[in-house]
Motif scaffolding. Structure first.
Motif, mmCIF file in Angstrom:
data_model
loop_
_atom_site.group_PDB
_atom_site.id
_atom_site.type_symbol
_atom_site.label_atom_id
_atom_site.label_comp_id
_atom_site.label_asym_id
_atom_site.label_seq_id
_atom_site.Cartn_x
_atom_site.Cartn_y
_atom_site.Cartn_z
ATOM 1 N N ILE A 1 15.154 -33.076 136.858
ATOM 2 C CA ILE A 1 13.994 -32.864 137.499
ATOM 3 C C ILE A 1 12.831 -33.363 136.915
ATOM 4 O O ILE A 1 12.839 -33.394 135.689
ATOM 5 C CB ILE A 1 13.683 -31.122 138.066
ATOM 6 C CG1 ILE A 1 15.118 -30.823 138.893
ATOM 7 C CG2 ILE A 1 12.430 -31.074 138.802
ATOM 8 C CD1 ILE A 1 14.853 -29.407 139.010
ATOM 9 N N VAL A 2 11.856 -34.189 137.590
ATOM 10 C CA VAL A 2 10.782 -34.737 136.993
ATOM 11 C C VAL A 2 9.616 -34.107 137.638
ATOM 12 O O VAL A 2 9.627 -33.771 139.035
ATOM 13 C CB VAL A 2 10.613 -36.170 137.221
ATOM 14 C CG1 VAL A 2 10.797 -36.783 138.607
ATOM 15 C CG2 VAL A 2 9.498 -36.783 136.441
ATOM 16 N N GLY A 3 8.768 -33.494 136.958
ATOM 17 C CA GLY A 3 7.460 -33.028 137.434
ATOM 18 C C GLY A 3 6.253 -33.861 137.100
ATOM 19 O O GLY A 3 6.055 -34.326 135.787
ATOM 20 N N VAL B 1 5.902 -34.964 127.009
ATOM 21 C CA VAL B 1 5.477 -35.854 128.165
ATOM 22 C C VAL B 1 5.495 -37.350 128.263
ATOM 23 O O VAL B 1 5.327 -37.888 127.088
ATOM 24 C CB VAL B 1 4.010 -35.341 128.476
ATOM 25 C CG1 VAL B 1 3.221 -35.971 129.491
ATOM 26 C CG2 VAL B 1 3.651 -34.147 128.484
ATOM 27 N N ASP B 2 6.155 -37.970 129.234
ATOM 28 C CA ASP B 2 6.310 -39.359 129.417
ATOM 29 C C ASP B 2 5.069 -39.770 129.817
ATOM 30 O O ASP B 2 4.706 -39.710 130.989
ATOM 31 C CB ASP B 2 7.664 -39.446 130.455
ATOM 32 C CG ASP B 2 7.981 -40.884 130.438
ATOM 33 O OD1 ASP B 2 7.338 -41.838 129.919
ATOM 34 O OD2 ASP B 2 9.067 -41.237 131.043
ATOM 35 N N ARG C 1 4.496 -37.497 133.393
ATOM 36 C CA ARG C 1 5.670 -36.577 133.763
ATOM 37 C C ARG C 1 6.189 -36.002 132.880
ATOM 38 O O ARG C 1 6.178 -36.436 131.615
ATOM 39 C CB ARG C 1 6.526 -37.614 134.620
ATOM 40 C CG ARG C 1 7.154 -38.904 133.903
ATOM 41 C CD ARG C 1 7.517 -39.850 134.985
ATOM 42 N NE ARG C 1 7.819 -40.812 134.139
ATOM 43 C CZ ARG C 1 7.725 -42.266 134.362
ATOM 44 N NH1 ARG C 1 7.326 -42.512 135.731
ATOM 45 N NH2 ARG C 1 8.254 -43.049 133.810
ATOM 46 N N MET C 2 6.915 -34.868 133.202
ATOM 47 C CA MET C 2 7.653 -34.162 132.232
ATOM 48 C C MET C 2 9.129 -33.886 132.974
ATOM 49 O O MET C 2 9.195 -33.862 134.237
ATOM 50 C CB MET C 2 7.151 -32.673 132.007
ATOM 51 C CG MET C 2 5.918 -32.700 131.256
ATOM 52 S SD MET C 2 5.300 -31.033 130.713
ATOM 53 C CE MET C 2 6.348 -30.575 129.645
ATOM 54 N N TYR C 3 10.031 -33.677 132.147
ATOM 55 C CA TYR C 3 11.551 -33.619 132.829
ATOM 56 C C TYR C 3 12.114 -32.116 132.489
ATOM 57 O O TYR C 3 11.779 -31.529 131.452
ATOM 58 C CB TYR C 3 12.279 -34.777 132.126
ATOM 59 C CG TYR C 3 12.095 -35.992 132.420
ATOM 60 C CD1 TYR C 3 12.348 -36.636 133.534
ATOM 61 C CD2 TYR C 3 11.162 -36.640 131.515
ATOM 62 C CE1 TYR C 3 11.561 -38.076 133.700
ATOM 63 C CE2 TYR C 3 10.663 -37.805 131.544
ATOM 64 C CZ TYR C 3 10.909 -38.437 132.975
ATOM 65 O OH TYR C 3 10.696 -39.850 133.112
#
Length: 103
Positions: free
Chosen positions: A11-13, A66-67, A78-80
């Motif tokens: 999941i990516v947030g 954080v990407d 985004r965060m995974y």
């Protein structure tokens, strides 16, 4: 195959933007990511991309931190996150169902 060479599936947030979460596959080496509205759609994609040896080519362990790659192009940081046990089960069943259809 080392974990760092595997594609993350989970999941990516999105930290900014209108939509908060997607199911995704993410290549940590290239920063490439595909987002999907359902676990089943992601399963179909992984079956097509990796075939029957998909378990050797993916990881469920999310990248840390954080990407922010791509933010200069206006993309959202985004965060995974890992799948829940139920999501992981639904994902693997979707991949196997898609592989059965390819035979």
């Amino acid at each position: 195959m080392k974990k760092s060479q595997q594609t993350f599936v989970g999941i990516v947030g999105f930290i900014k933007g209108t939509r908060s979460y997607d199911y995704c596959d993410h290549n940590p080496q290239t920063g490439g990511m595909c987002g999907f509205k359902s676990v089943e759609s992601l399963g179909d994609h992984i079956a097509y991309e990796f075939g029957k040896n998909f378990r050797k080519k993916i990881t469920y362990e999310p990248p840390q931190g954080v990407d922010t790659r791509g933010t200069e192009r206006g993309l959202c940081p985004r965060m995974y996150h890992m799948f829940s046990v139920l999501e992981k089960d639904r994902f693997e069943k979707a991949v196997l169902d898609a592989l059965k259809g390819k035979q």
